[in-house]
Design a protein around this motif. Structure first.
Motif, PDB file in Angstrom:
ATOM      1  N   THR A  69       0.800  -1.229   0.000  1.00  0.00           N
ATOM      2  CA  THR A  69       0.000   0.000   0.000  1.00  0.00           C
ATOM      3  C   THR A  69       0.830   1.275   0.000  1.00  0.00           C
ATOM      4  N   ALA A  70       2.142   1.162   0.284  1.00  0.00           N
ATOM      5  CA  ALA A  70       3.011   2.341   0.404  1.00  0.00           C
ATOM      6  C   ALA A  70       2.468   3.319   1.436  1.00  0.00           C
ATOM      7  N   ASN A  71       1.887   2.787   2.499  1.00  0.00           N
ATOM      8  CA  ASN A  71       1.298   3.601   3.559  1.00  0.00           C
ATOM      9  C   ASN A  71       2.367   3.908   4.605  1.00  0.00           C
ATOM     10  N   ALA A  72       2.855   5.138   4.603  1.00  0.00           N
ATOM     11  CA  ALA A  72       3.919   5.518   5.525  1.00  0.00           C
ATOM     12  C   ALA A  72       3.458   5.523   6.975  1.00  0.00           C
ATOM     13  N   ASN A  73       2.150   5.574   7.218  1.00  0.00           N
ATOM     14  CA  ASN A  73       1.643   5.561   8.593  1.00  0.00           C
ATOM     15  C   ASN A  73       1.950   4.244   9.319  1.00  0.00           C
ATOM     16  N   LEU A  74       2.252   3.195   8.548  1.00  0.00           N
ATOM     17  CA  LEU A  74       2.553   1.894   9.151  1.00  0.00           C
ATOM     18  C   LEU A  74       4.018   1.747   9.545  1.00  0.00           C
ATOM     19  N   LEU A  75       4.858   2.674   9.140  1.00  0.00           N
ATOM     20  CA  LEU A  75       6.286   2.561   9.447  1.00  0.00           C
ATOM     21  C   LEU A  75       6.574   2.537  10.951  1.00  0.00           C
ATOM     22  N   PRO A  76       5.905   3.387  11.758  1.00  0.00           N
ATOM     23  CA  PRO A  76       6.150   3.273  13.208  1.00  0.00           C
ATOM     24  C   PRO A  76       5.781   1.905  13.774  1.00  0.00           C
ATOM     25  N   THR A  77       4.755   1.265  13.200  1.00  0.00           N
ATOM     26  CA  THR A  77       4.371  -0.077  13.658  1.00  0.00           C
ATOM     27  C   THR A  77       5.476  -1.083  13.363  1.00  0.00           C
ATOM     28  N   ILE A  78       6.089  -0.963  12.181  1.00  0.00           N
ATOM     29  CA  ILE A  78       7.211  -1.847  11.842  1.00  0.00           C
ATOM     30  C   ILE A  78       8.361  -1.619  12.814  1.00  0.00           C
ATOM     31  N   VAL A  79       8.667  -0.363  13.107  1.00  0.00           N
ATOM     32  CA  VAL A  79       9.774  -0.036  14.009  1.00  0.00           C
ATOM     33  C   VAL A  79       9.528  -0.634  15.392  1.00  0.00           C
ATOM     34  N   LEU A  80       8.324  -0.421  15.928  1.00  0.00           N
ATOM     35  CA  LEU A  80       8.031  -0.881  17.288  1.00  0.00           C
ATOM     36  C   LEU A  80       7.975  -2.398  17.375  1.00  0.00           C
ATOM     37  N   ALA A 132      14.962   0.577  18.472  1.00  0.00           N
ATOM     38  CA  ALA A 132      13.948   1.412  17.830  1.00  0.00           C
ATOM     39  C   ALA A 132      14.583   2.691  17.286  1.00  0.00           C
ATOM     40  N   GLY A 133      15.507   3.264  18.048  1.00  0.00           N
ATOM     41  CA  GLY A 133      16.197   4.462  17.581  1.00  0.00           C
ATOM     42  C   GLY A 133      17.050   4.192  16.353  1.00  0.00           C
ATOM     43  N   TYR A 134      17.802   3.087  16.370  1.00  0.00           N
ATOM     44  CA  TYR A 134      18.622   2.725  15.212  1.00  0.00           C
ATOM     45  C   TYR A 134      17.756   2.447  13.985  1.00  0.00           C
ATOM     46  N   ALA A 135      16.636   1.747  14.187  1.00  0.00           N
ATOM     47  CA  ALA A 135      15.751   1.431  13.066  1.00  0.00           C
ATOM     48  C   ALA A 135      15.140   2.698  12.487  1.00  0.00           C
ATOM     49  N   PHE A 136      14.742   3.602  13.366  1.00  0.00           N
ATOM     50  CA  PHE A 136      14.156   4.870  12.903  1.00  0.00           C
ATOM     51  C   PHE A 136      15.154   5.652  12.060  1.00  0.00           C
ATOM     52  N   ASN A 137      16.386   5.763  12.543  1.00  0.00           N
ATOM     53  CA  ASN A 137      17.413   6.497  11.796  1.00  0.00           C
ATOM     54  C   ASN A 137      17.766   5.813  10.484  1.00  0.00           C
ATOM     55  N   ALA A 138      17.695   4.472  10.468  1.00  0.00           N
ATOM     56  CA  ALA A 138      18.052   3.732   9.257  1.00  0.00           C
ATOM     57  C   ALA A 138      17.068   3.978   8.116  1.00  0.00           C
ATOM     58  N   MET A 139      15.844   4.389   8.462  1.00  0.00           N
ATOM     59  CA  MET A 139      14.847   4.643   7.417  1.00  0.00           C
ATOM     60  C   MET A 139      15.249   5.780   6.494  1.00  0.00           C
ATOM     61  N   PHE A 140      15.930   6.769   7.050  1.00  0.00           N
ATOM     62  CA  PHE A 140      16.205   7.992   6.301  1.00  0.00           C
ATOM     63  C   PHE A 140      17.577   7.913   5.643  1.00  0.00           C
ATOM     64  N   THR A 141      17.565   7.901   4.325  1.00  0.00           N
ATOM     65  CA  THR A 141      18.796   7.839   3.537  1.00  0.00           C
ATOM     66  C   THR A 141      18.852   9.040   2.601  1.00  0.00           C
ATOM     67  N   VAL A 142      19.954   9.162   1.873  1.00  0.00           N
ATOM     68  CA  VAL A 142      20.093  10.286   0.932  1.00  0.00           C
ATOM     69  C   VAL A 142      19.087  10.169  -0.206  1.00  0.00           C
ATOM     70  N   HIS A 143      18.526   8.983  -0.395  1.00  0.00           N
ATOM     71  CA  HIS A 143      17.551   8.770  -1.462  1.00  0.00           C
ATOM     72  C   HIS A 143      16.118   8.792  -0.935  1.00  0.00           C
ATOM     73  N   GLY A 144      15.928   9.184   0.303  1.00  0.00           N
ATOM     74  CA  GLY A 144      14.589   9.221   0.878  1.00  0.00           C
ATOM     75  C   GLY A 144      14.390   8.102   1.893  1.00  0.00           C
ATOM     76  N   ILE A 145      13.127   7.802   2.200  1.00  0.00           N
ATOM     77  CA  ILE A 145      12.811   6.751   3.161  1.00  0.00           C
ATOM     78  C   ILE A 145      13.065   5.387   2.544  1.00  0.00           C
ATOM     79  N   SER A 146      13.833   4.548   3.246  1.00  0.00           N
ATOM     80  CA  SER A 146      14.184   3.220   2.749  1.00  0.00           C
ATOM     81  C   SER A 146      13.642   2.155   3.698  1.00  0.00           C
ATOM     82  N   VAL A 147      12.600   1.450   3.255  1.00  0.00           N
ATOM     83  CA  VAL A 147      12.045   0.357   4.053  1.00  0.00           C
ATOM     84  C   VAL A 147      13.060  -0.786   4.130  1.00  0.00           C
ATOM     85  N   ARG A 148      13.794  -1.006   3.069  1.00  0.00           N
ATOM     86  CA  ARG A 148      14.787  -2.078   3.054  1.00  0.00           C
ATOM     87  C   ARG A 148      15.847  -1.854   4.123  1.00  0.00           C
ATOM     88  N   SER A 149      16.367  -0.642   4.224  1.00  0.00           N
ATOM     89  CA  SER A 149      17.371  -0.341   5.239  1.00  0.00           C
ATOM     90  C   SER A 149      16.799  -0.526   6.640  1.00  0.00           C
TER      91      SER A 149
END
Length: 301
Positions: A36-47, A152-169
């Motif tokens: 769905t490319a729903n960014a609202n679910l990203l915090p759920t993945i992190v937690l 959780a902090g490391y995962a949150f920071n890993a999302m943000f890359t020079v190319h934007g939000i990276s779910v893979r990272s």
């Protein structure tokens, strides 16, 4: 007529249910987020990804080591309150007392193991009787709470890359930290917590054995954090070339060759394996002592 022999009672396996349920929910969240490319679910993945393994091992520790006055509410407080206090204390002390140096990682180990031990003492301050086994269980809870929040902090920071939000990272970070979590903070704080409780009994006592345990665990912590750097230094010492040494003299870190990259990886994981083995054997020895040994003050490793 022979009487039937009683079967040994196996400990409950609620931890396994927690692991599989959490893993299914985390996987489902990842799939739905990708579809769905729903960014609202990203915090759920992190937690979910950051707390799954720590919570599982806290449940496992409670089921296999519960004794004395350790209750579920106390365990919850150790995980949440102890974990938060540990993260906040470590962040403040590392900000004001650490500077970049070759000994920085050992400073991190000293600070983080101290704040986790203090957080454990705060959470368990109302316990009337303290045993080695209680210290192992509650220490593990505080350590895994710390690990969950840190991950959780490391995962949150890993999302943000020079190319934007990276779910893979984000996923790579959570999987790697999830696999390594049982060998880190929870294990180390279980050891120091067991030593503190064994020495304290009715009131807190910081004996020579407790101090020696704290310092030893801090060294293991520092070695764990610095192992990649140690692996690079060892590789350059063993296989370095003249131009690489020249760059080091000029203050630059030379680029490793492909063969050196493989050696760095090998030495890094070998070092982590040795550190983990030492800590696991140490905790197992303490657990056996708490189960069968006489109740005597803990004198250190």
């Amino acid at each position: 007529m022979a009487l039937p022999t009683a079967r040994p009672v196996r400990p409950p396996r609620h931890w396994l249910r927690v692991l599989w349920t959490g893993l299914v929910l985390w996987t489902a969240t990842v799939l739905v987020t990708v579809i769905t490319a729903n960014a609202n679910l990203l915090p759920t993945i992190v937690l979910l990804g950051s707390f799954l393994v720590p919570v599982t091992f806290v449940v496992w520790a409670y089921e296999h080591g519960r004794a004395g006055e350790v209750t579920v509410p106390l365990l919850f407080n150790a995980f949440v309150v102890g974990g938060v206090l540990g993260v906040l204390g470590a962040s403040l002390l590392e900000r004001y007392f650490l500077a970049p140096s070759m000994w920085m990682y050992f400073g991190v180990g000293l600070i983080e193991e101290l704040v986790k031990l203090l957080a454990l003492a705060f959470v368990a301050r109302r316990l009337q009787v303290r045993t080695l086994r209680d210290g192992l269980v509650l220490g593990a809870a505080v350590g895994f709470g710390f690990a969950a929040l840190e991950s959780a902090g490391y995962a949150f920071n890993a999302m943000f890359t020079v190319h934007g939000i990276s779910v893979r990272s984000l996923l790579e970070t959570e999987i790697l930290r999830g696999l390594l979590t049982p060998l880190g903070h929870g294990l180390w704080t279980a050891i120091t917590g067991g030593a503190l409780f064994a020495a304290s009994r009715a009131r807190w006592r910081v004996t020579g054995g407790v101090v020696l345990t704290y310092l030893s665990v801090s060294v293991l912590h520092g070695l764990w954090d610095s192992m990649h750097t140690i692996a690079i230094a060892a590789t350059l010492y063993l296989t370095g070339t003249a131009w690489q040494y020249r760059l080091l003299e000029l203050g630059y870190l030379p680029r490793a060759t492909d063969a050196q990259d493989h050696l760095i990886t090998l030495l890094n994981w070998a070092g982590l394996l040795v550190i983990s083995t030492i800590a696991l054997l140490w905790m197992r020895s303490m657990a056996e002592r708490s189960r069968y040994g006489p109740r005597q003050p803990y004198t250190g490793p």
